[in-house]
Design a protein around this motif. Structure first.
Motif, PDB file in Angstrom:
ATOM      1  N   VAL A 146       2.206   1.900  -3.474  1.00  0.00           N
ATOM      2  CA  VAL A 146       1.168   2.444  -4.346  1.00  0.00           C
ATOM      3  C   VAL A 146       0.928   3.914  -4.038  1.00  0.00           C
ATOM      4  O   VAL A 146       0.820   4.752  -4.947  1.00  0.00           O
ATOM      5  CB  VAL A 146      -0.129   1.631  -4.195  1.00  0.00           C
ATOM      6  N   TYR A 166      -8.434  -4.152  -4.884  1.00  0.00           N
ATOM      7  CA  TYR A 166      -7.317  -4.998  -5.332  1.00  0.00           C
ATOM      8  C   TYR A 166      -6.907  -5.980  -4.239  1.00  0.00           C
ATOM      9  O   TYR A 166      -6.765  -7.186  -4.481  1.00  0.00           O
ATOM     10  CB  TYR A 166      -6.141  -4.091  -5.723  1.00  0.00           C
ATOM     11  N   ARG A 167      -6.717  -5.469  -3.031  1.00  0.00           N
ATOM     12  CA  ARG A 167      -6.245  -6.336  -1.947  1.00  0.00           C
ATOM     13  C   ARG A 167      -7.311  -7.365  -1.549  1.00  0.00           C
ATOM     14  O   ARG A 167      -6.991  -8.531  -1.265  1.00  0.00           O
ATOM     15  CB  ARG A 167      -5.850  -5.488  -0.747  1.00  0.00           C
ATOM     16  N   ALA A 193       0.821  -1.210   0.000  1.00  0.00           N
ATOM     17  CA  ALA A 193       0.000   0.000   0.000  1.00  0.00           C
ATOM     18  C   ALA A 193       0.855   1.261   0.000  1.00  0.00           C
ATOM     19  O   ALA A 193       0.527   2.251  -0.667  1.00  0.00           O
ATOM     20  CB  ALA A 193      -0.935  -0.002   1.207  1.00  0.00           C
ATOM     21  N   TYR A 221      -7.301   0.373  -4.150  1.00  0.00           N
ATOM     22  CA  TYR A 221      -6.357  -0.555  -3.519  1.00  0.00           C
ATOM     23  C   TYR A 221      -7.100  -1.555  -2.633  1.00  0.00           C
ATOM     24  O   TYR A 221      -6.723  -2.733  -2.564  1.00  0.00           O
ATOM     25  CB  TYR A 221      -5.317   0.196  -2.690  1.00  0.00           C
ATOM     26  N   LEU A 241      -6.274  -0.883 -10.655  1.00  0.00           N
ATOM     27  CA  LEU A 241      -5.372  -0.191  -9.732  1.00  0.00           C
ATOM     28  C   LEU A 241      -4.234   0.483 -10.492  1.00  0.00           C
ATOM     29  O   LEU A 241      -3.842   1.610 -10.171  1.00  0.00           O
ATOM     30  CB  LEU A 241      -4.811  -1.181  -8.710  1.00  0.00           C
TER      31      LEU A 241
END
Length: 471
Positions: A271, A376-377, A268, A373, A443
């Motif tokens: 990103v 995505y995670r 994270a 994010y 993302l």
């Protein structure tokens, strides 16, 4: 008078030299290939010549000669898609329009010929907008800001196009992979239905027991038909994204399965550090604010007054004599009826709106990135959970039930039901893997500042009916 002419000529020459180096589409392509290299691979170009088009066709043939990977799909779209070429050409038109803003209006030459009895008069007037000349530096600045805005819009459009191609490729491969398991479920359901029919005929099955197996077979047949259509629909969506013609579409091959999950998800903090004020959405909002502010400055004077300056030379022929008159004139538009207050109010409102859009974009950028994010995670964790926990457990249960069947502890229907449950788990694992790769591409677009929505696709996946839910 000669001093006025020299000053005017000097000002026009300086203006010409200041505006003689406009931004072109090649500059925009170079900037896009640099700032979005992870999307274009530095291969984005506008095909203008026959040789360039032939090179694109050769690259497309080479990529279609083998199963198309995700990176290959992006390369093929950039090289082959008319939509990509159209948006580049449209960006070139926008940049040319921006360059036109920085050009001075052409001067006006007026010629008059008048005769009165023996007198002939030739009047010549060269006029130009004095306000346009005074505001030329600001016009040039606006032109450059508009060109910068067009370049950012080109980069954003290319990122959007590439992301759509990536997601179309993921959906097409996942649909193809899911179809194989839908066919296995249908075969299992057909075997169960046929066995139940025969057992009812010999009196070992009731009508209700047979109906249960027959209903599941009917549901599995419906699921298979839907899976086949999903393959066709996702493949055709990919064909459109790649810009393939009919012959190229017939040659399109896809891998048998999606790529494996990465060993670990993106961090994270990494990103967040990648996404900064260089995001495309922030840059575009800033460019729009610059244009609005500069346009307000240049248009403010014109709302009060407009002045045309001209140089005059008149020649009069009368009875064999010739005389020449020289001078200059000014045409001034008098603000008697319209003082420009409405125009100024509109400019103020536009500038205020641009400022607030910029503020809203800056504030929403990090929030949008956090949301993407999270998607995505979450998709990564779910896909990994299916891979490491659910699918292995289902496999272990299936192996145990085979042993129980061989020991005559369970019947064939229980064994077939367990096989269907295992296939359903694998199907959901494929769907979870698909959602991860969709979220991964979304993302990547969000990091550069072109957010895409992943919530609808994830919601669509969650609403799918498990294959084993009907038994």
């Amino acid at each position: 008078m000669s001093r006025v002419l020299r000053l005017t000529a000097g000002a026009l020459a300086a203006a010409f030299l200041m505006g003689c180096a406009p931004v072109g589409i090649d500059d925009a392509l170079k900037e896009t290939n640099s700032s979005a290299s992870q999307f274009t691979g530095g291969k984005l170009e506008l095909s203008r010549t026959k040789a360039q088009r032939e090179a694109r066709a050769a690259l497309a043939d080479d990529l279609l000669s083998e199963p198309l990977s995700e990176d290959g799909a992006v390369r093929l779209a950039l090289a082959n898609s008319p939509s990509v070429q159209a948006l580049i050409a449209q960006s070139g038109a926008a940049i040319s329009s921006a360059n036109q803003t920085g050009r001075l209006p052409n001067p006006v030459f007026t010629f008059e010929r008048m005769r009165l009895n023996s007198e002939l008069e030739l009047d010549r007037l060269l006029s130009f907008g004095l306000v346009d000349l005074i505001l030329f530096p600001q016009r040039l600045s606006i032109s450059r800001s508009q060109a910068a805005q067009a370049k950012i819009q080109l980069t954003g459009a290319v990122v959007d196009q590439v992301t759509q191609v990536k997601q179309a490729w993921v959906r097409a491969v996942a649909a193809q992979q899911s179809l194989q398991y839908a066919e296995q479920v249908n075969q299992s359901a057909e075997a169960s239905a046929e066995l139940a029919r025969r057992m009812q005929l010999i009196g070992n099955f009731s009508k209700l027991q047979r109906a249960r197996q027959q209903v599941f077979y009917a549901d599995a047949t419906t699921q298979l038909a839907s899976a086949r259509h999903a393959v066709t629909a996702s493949r055709e969506a990919l064909v459109r994204g790649l810009g393939l013609d009919d012959s190229q579409a017939a040659r399109l091959q896809l891998p048998e399965r999606l790529p494996d999950l990465p060993k670990s998800p993106r961090d994270a903090r990494e990103v967040a550090s990648t996404a900064s004020q260089q995001r495309l959405d922030v840059q575009l909002a800033r460019a729009q604010l610059d244009v609005a502010g500069k346009s307000q400055g240049i248009d403010l004077l014109s709302t009060f007054v407009d002045v045309d300056a001209g140089v005059r030379r008149d020649t009069v022929f009368d009875s064999g004599t010739r005389s020449t008159r020289r001078g200059f004139e000014f045409d001034i538009r008098l603000p008697l009826f319209d003082w420009g207050s409405a125009q100024r109010d509109a400019m103020n409102a536009q500038t205020l709106a641009a400022a607030n859009r910029y503020d809203a974009t800056v504030r929403g950028a990090t929030s949008q990135l956090r949301e993407d994010y999270s998607a995505y995670r979450t998709a990564y964790d779910i896909a990994r959970h299916y891979r490491d926990e659910i699918v292995p457990l289902r496999q272990s249960m299936a192996e145990e039930n085979v042993l129980r069947y061989n020991g005559m502890l369970i019947g064939v229907f229980e064994l077939l039901a367990e096989a269907r449950d295992q296939i359903a788990s694998v199907t959901h694992a494929i769907d979870a893997q698909q959602q991860f790769w969709l979220a991964d591409s979304a993302l990547a677009a969000s990091v550069i500042g072109k957010p895409m929505t992943t919530g609808e696709s994830m919601a669509g996946a969650a609403s799918q009916t498990p294959f084993g839910a009907a038994h």
